[in-house]
Structure formats: structure tokens, C-alpha cells
Design an enzyme around this catalytic site. Sequence first.
Site, PDB file in Angstrom:
ATOM      1  N   LYS A  17       0.849  -1.197   0.000  1.00  0.00           N
ATOM      2  CA  LYS A  17       0.000   0.000   0.000  1.00  0.00           C
ATOM      3  C   LYS A  17       0.885   1.247   0.000  1.00  0.00           C
ATOM      4  O   LYS A  17       0.654   2.202  -0.734  1.00  0.00           O
ATOM      5  CB  LYS A  17      -0.895   0.003   1.238  1.00  0.00           C
ATOM      6  CG  LYS A  17      -1.635   1.327   1.462  1.00  0.00           C
ATOM      7  CD  LYS A  17      -2.272   1.405   2.826  1.00  0.00           C
ATOM      8  CE  LYS A  17      -1.347   1.862   3.910  1.00  0.00           C
ATOM      9  NZ  LYS A  17      -1.174   3.340   3.976  1.00  0.00           N
ATOM     10  N   ASN A  18       1.922   1.222   0.863  1.00  0.00           N
ATOM     11  CA  ASN A  18       2.790   2.390   0.979  1.00  0.00           C
ATOM     12  C   ASN A  18       3.611   2.606  -0.290  1.00  0.00           C
ATOM     13  O   ASN A  18       3.967   3.728  -0.605  1.00  0.00           O
ATOM     14  CB  ASN A  18       3.735   2.238   2.182  1.00  0.00           C
ATOM     15  CG  ASN A  18       2.977   2.274   3.497  1.00  0.00           C
ATOM     16  OD1 ASN A  18       1.847   2.748   3.548  1.00  0.00           O
ATOM     17  ND2 ASN A  18       3.567   1.766   4.552  1.00  0.00           N
ATOM     18  N   ARG A  44      -2.184  10.654   3.176  1.00  0.00           N
ATOM     19  CA  ARG A  44      -1.045  11.562   3.184  1.00  0.00           C
ATOM     20  C   ARG A  44      -0.451  11.795   1.786  1.00  0.00           C
ATOM     21  O   ARG A  44       0.628  12.351   1.654  1.00  0.00           O
ATOM     22  CB  ARG A  44       0.031  11.015   4.130  1.00  0.00           C
ATOM     23  CG  ARG A  44      -0.488  10.874   5.544  1.00  0.00           C
ATOM     24  CD  ARG A  44       0.612  10.586   6.532  1.00  0.00           C
ATOM     25  NE  ARG A  44       1.665  11.572   6.531  1.00  0.00           N
ATOM     26  CZ  ARG A  44       1.589  12.769   7.097  1.00  0.00           C
ATOM     27  NH1 ARG A  44       0.467  13.138   7.704  1.00  0.00           N
ATOM     28  NH2 ARG A  44       2.609  13.590   7.060  1.00  0.00           N
ATOM     29  N   ASP A  96      -3.828   7.603   9.102  1.00  0.00           N
ATOM     30  CA  ASP A  96      -4.262   7.013  10.362  1.00  0.00           C
ATOM     31  C   ASP A  96      -3.900   7.899  11.551  1.00  0.00           C
ATOM     32  O   ASP A  96      -2.866   8.550  11.550  1.00  0.00           O
ATOM     33  CB  ASP A  96      -3.619   5.637  10.528  1.00  0.00           C
ATOM     34  CG  ASP A  96      -4.127   4.667   9.478  1.00  0.00           C
ATOM     35  OD1 ASP A  96      -5.271   4.841   9.043  1.00  0.00           O
ATOM     36  OD2 ASP A  96      -3.378   3.764   9.091  1.00  0.00           O
ATOM     37  N   ASP A 112       4.981  -0.658  11.759  1.00  0.00           N
ATOM     38  CA  ASP A 112       3.736  -1.292  11.325  1.00  0.00           C
ATOM     39  C   ASP A 112       3.666  -2.775  11.688  1.00  0.00           C
ATOM     40  O   ASP A 112       2.605  -3.386  11.581  1.00  0.00           O
ATOM     41  CB  ASP A 112       3.565  -1.144   9.809  1.00  0.00           C
ATOM     42  CG  ASP A 112       3.264   0.284   9.411  1.00  0.00           C
ATOM     43  OD1 ASP A 112       2.134   0.724   9.623  1.00  0.00           O
ATOM     44  OD2 ASP A 112       4.173   0.966   8.904  1.00  0.00           O
ATOM     45  N   VAL A 117       8.792   5.336  16.795  1.00  0.00           N
ATOM     46  CA  VAL A 117       8.599   6.030  15.515  1.00  0.00           C
ATOM     47  C   VAL A 117       7.424   7.012  15.576  1.00  0.00           C
ATOM     48  O   VAL A 117       7.549   8.171  15.185  1.00  0.00           O
ATOM     49  CB  VAL A 117       8.419   5.013  14.365  1.00  0.00           C
ATOM     50  CG1 VAL A 117       8.215   5.729  13.031  1.00  0.00           C
ATOM     51  CG2 VAL A 117       9.639   4.091  14.279  1.00  0.00           C
TER      52      VAL A 117
END
Length: 438
Positions: free
Chosen positions: A24-25, A94, A118, A306, A328
Site C-alpha cells: 500500500k505504501n 497523506r 491514520d 507497522d 517512531v
Amino acid sequence: MNEEVWLIEPSGPLRGDVEVRGSKNGVSKHMVAAMLGAGESMIQNAPDVGEVGITAQMLRALGIEVEITPREIVIAPGAEINPHVPAAFTGLNRIPILMLGPLLHLAGEAFVPLVGGDPIGRRPVDFHVEALRAMGAEIEVSDTGIHAKAKRLRGTRIELPYPSVGATETILMSAVLAEGKTVLKGAATEPEVVELALFLQRMGALIELSPDRRIVIEGVEKLHGASTWLNGDRIEAFSYLAAGLITGGQVRVHGCPQDRLVTAITTLARMGAQLDITDDYLSASAPDGLRAAAVQTDTHPGFMTDWQTPLMVLFTQARGMSVLHETVFENRLVYVPALQKMGCEIEVFDVCLGGPACRYHDTNAKHSAVVRGVSKLRGADVTLPDIRAGFSAVLAAAAAEGTSTLRGVHHIERGYHRPFEQFASLGLQISREKVQSG
């Protein structure tokens, strides 16, 4: 208004095979980078996630042509560029901030609405804005969004105070067509960042990945279209390995190379998991059970932030007291109340546990957790606050006693490739139901 919920009935160990697609990123950033090509670009092995649709809508609103098929995305320049990302995209994700540099190259000006994503803590846009200002852009930040202007961006020296993935990506996509050389120090080195740099190189960019988090970019006059195959999503791969372990089963994950999971694999092995690693798949089982561990998240190549949501549920099924230290994002543990409701014995703290003091050590941020295992989990009715939390709740529900109702499942589908179908294929008794929301 009707909302879809998932009903989960625990059905024993999860077993079977899962194929993960591109991340996804990664996919959304590649879609933005494709804006810079003078010709058609193709992104293959794309996941079927909500994020792709949102990013495609944004690109189309700018005048970029986007075609999506089940496994690939084709992006081509349009006849005319509208440099304003519509306000309708405010707070969705984002991606708009990453469009500033490309739009300045294409149109000399840009407006992007305020970013979302998120709710996991402050992810300031300052790094992005300061980098673009250093490259010669005039930028005004208002309550509604960011306005930027630049005849042509200029190469410069930039040092990031923290190796931010998003800021590194903004600088990459802004520097490739800038005048002269950009030297970035303190860059993020995550696999997705390197993958984006490689895609830009295929498009004709001059990029050097140097030691000590340095990236040197020599600006070129123009870029052409390119094709790429996305590597498998390492978040998804770890999540499904954890799904097998949490339920006492074994899931074989295909499509994600071992080198993207090095730290995660070693963490599972230290907890007593038996790993089977081949060129075709990764799998993990724990016939003798799991033991507690202390894990600190970090920027790459450390333990990925994540990964800690599925890990937290895994901790509840490991013998003893486990410790997690999140370094993070300061608000990453927002999902803990949902897990506590399902019987997970988790306490959160505002001090640094399980590792050296981090940048949140003198704040009130609850960024450490102590987890007692083995916890007896129970089904519950929970609302999911974000993508990763959503997946962790599915994992807890799969190992619980009794039925769980999960609300806010659109979050999971925004970030994971067809998770409902994947879980069903592993043997989880899962069904969809429409309920009245609000």
C-alpha cells in the site's frame, strides 16, 4: 446509514497459503512519481486496496490519465494539468503532500489540502515544506492546505532531523527534475523508499544511494514513462505469519522476499517460532508454543513500526511478560483499548521500556507497553480506529472464545489486499453484515 461489519467466529488454527501483492505504501508513491514521466508508466503487481482508488481519483482530478486493471495500473500525462488537488481529499490520506514537488515541475504552482492518514500521532508536514523552500519554492501554509509556487526548483543540500519516509520521498520526487544537484543527508532507507528511487531511475533520473543515509540526486531536464513490478508488502507478509502463529496454525506467505523481513523473522525465531524460508515462500509455526520478548520499533533496518500491531496480539499468546517500545510514532498504541476489550492483558506507559531512551522519553506520549501472556481472549464488539489496528483485532478475534463484531472494517480494506477473502481461505469463519451506523 448502513455500515458493513465483520462477524468472526473463531474456527481453530489458521492454515494455508497467502500471496501478498505490492505494498500500500509503495503503490501510491509510485502513482505520484508516474506524474513526472512524459509518457505512459505501468505499475504491476498492484494490490487491490482502497488507497489505490483514492490516489487515482486525485490524479484524475489533476488531469492525469489513470487506468486500473486487476493487477496493474497505467498512468499517462493528460492534455492539461490542473495544479489544485480538490478540497474533497482533505484528511483522507497523506498522498497530497507528496504531489507538491511534481505539480511544481508540471505547472509551476500547486495547492494541496491538509493531509490525513491514520490517527497515530503527529506526522508533521514541516520537513516537506522546509525541503521545498530550501529548493526555492514559495510556500504558504493555511488552515485549508498548502499553496506553493516555483518557476523551477533548484538543487540544494538538505539534512533531515529525522529519517522521515514521506519527507525523503518528497525530496526524491522534487529533486529529480530540479536544476543542479541535491544532496540529502539523514534520508530514510526503507525498502519502499529504495523501490521508489529505482522506479525514478528507470524513468531517467540520476540518483545515487550513498552510505550513511545520504542520497545524491542530479537534476535532469525531463523523465520518460517506465514499467515496474512492485515487491510484496512486508507489513502484510508479517501480519499473515503472525495470524498462523496466534491461532496455533501455520500460514505460508508467497510474494514477499526474505530480505524485506530480516528483523521480523529473527524476532519470531527468538520467540520460539520455527521458520521455513525458501525462494517461493516463508512460513512460521510454533508447535512448542511461544515465549515472551522485548522489542523496540525503529526506522529501517530496525523492527518496523507497522509490525508491532500484529506483534502485540502475538505477545498475548506467548508465555510470560513481553515489552514493546514504540519509537517512531508517539500515538501508535491507540488500538490497545480495542484489544483490552477482547481480553488482551496490556498496560501502556509514557516511559521508555525495552530499549534506550527515545525522542518521546520526556513527553506524555504512551509509547511503551507491557503484555502478559498467555491471555485468554474473548469475542467482543469493537470499533477499529485505523488500518493496522483493524488487522490486529481480526487476529485477536481469530484466537478468541466467542463471536466478535468488528466495525470500521473499511480501514482494513484501505490497506490490505482483499483481507476478507484471504482470511476465509485460511479457514477463518468470517461473514459480512450490514448494520445501522451512527
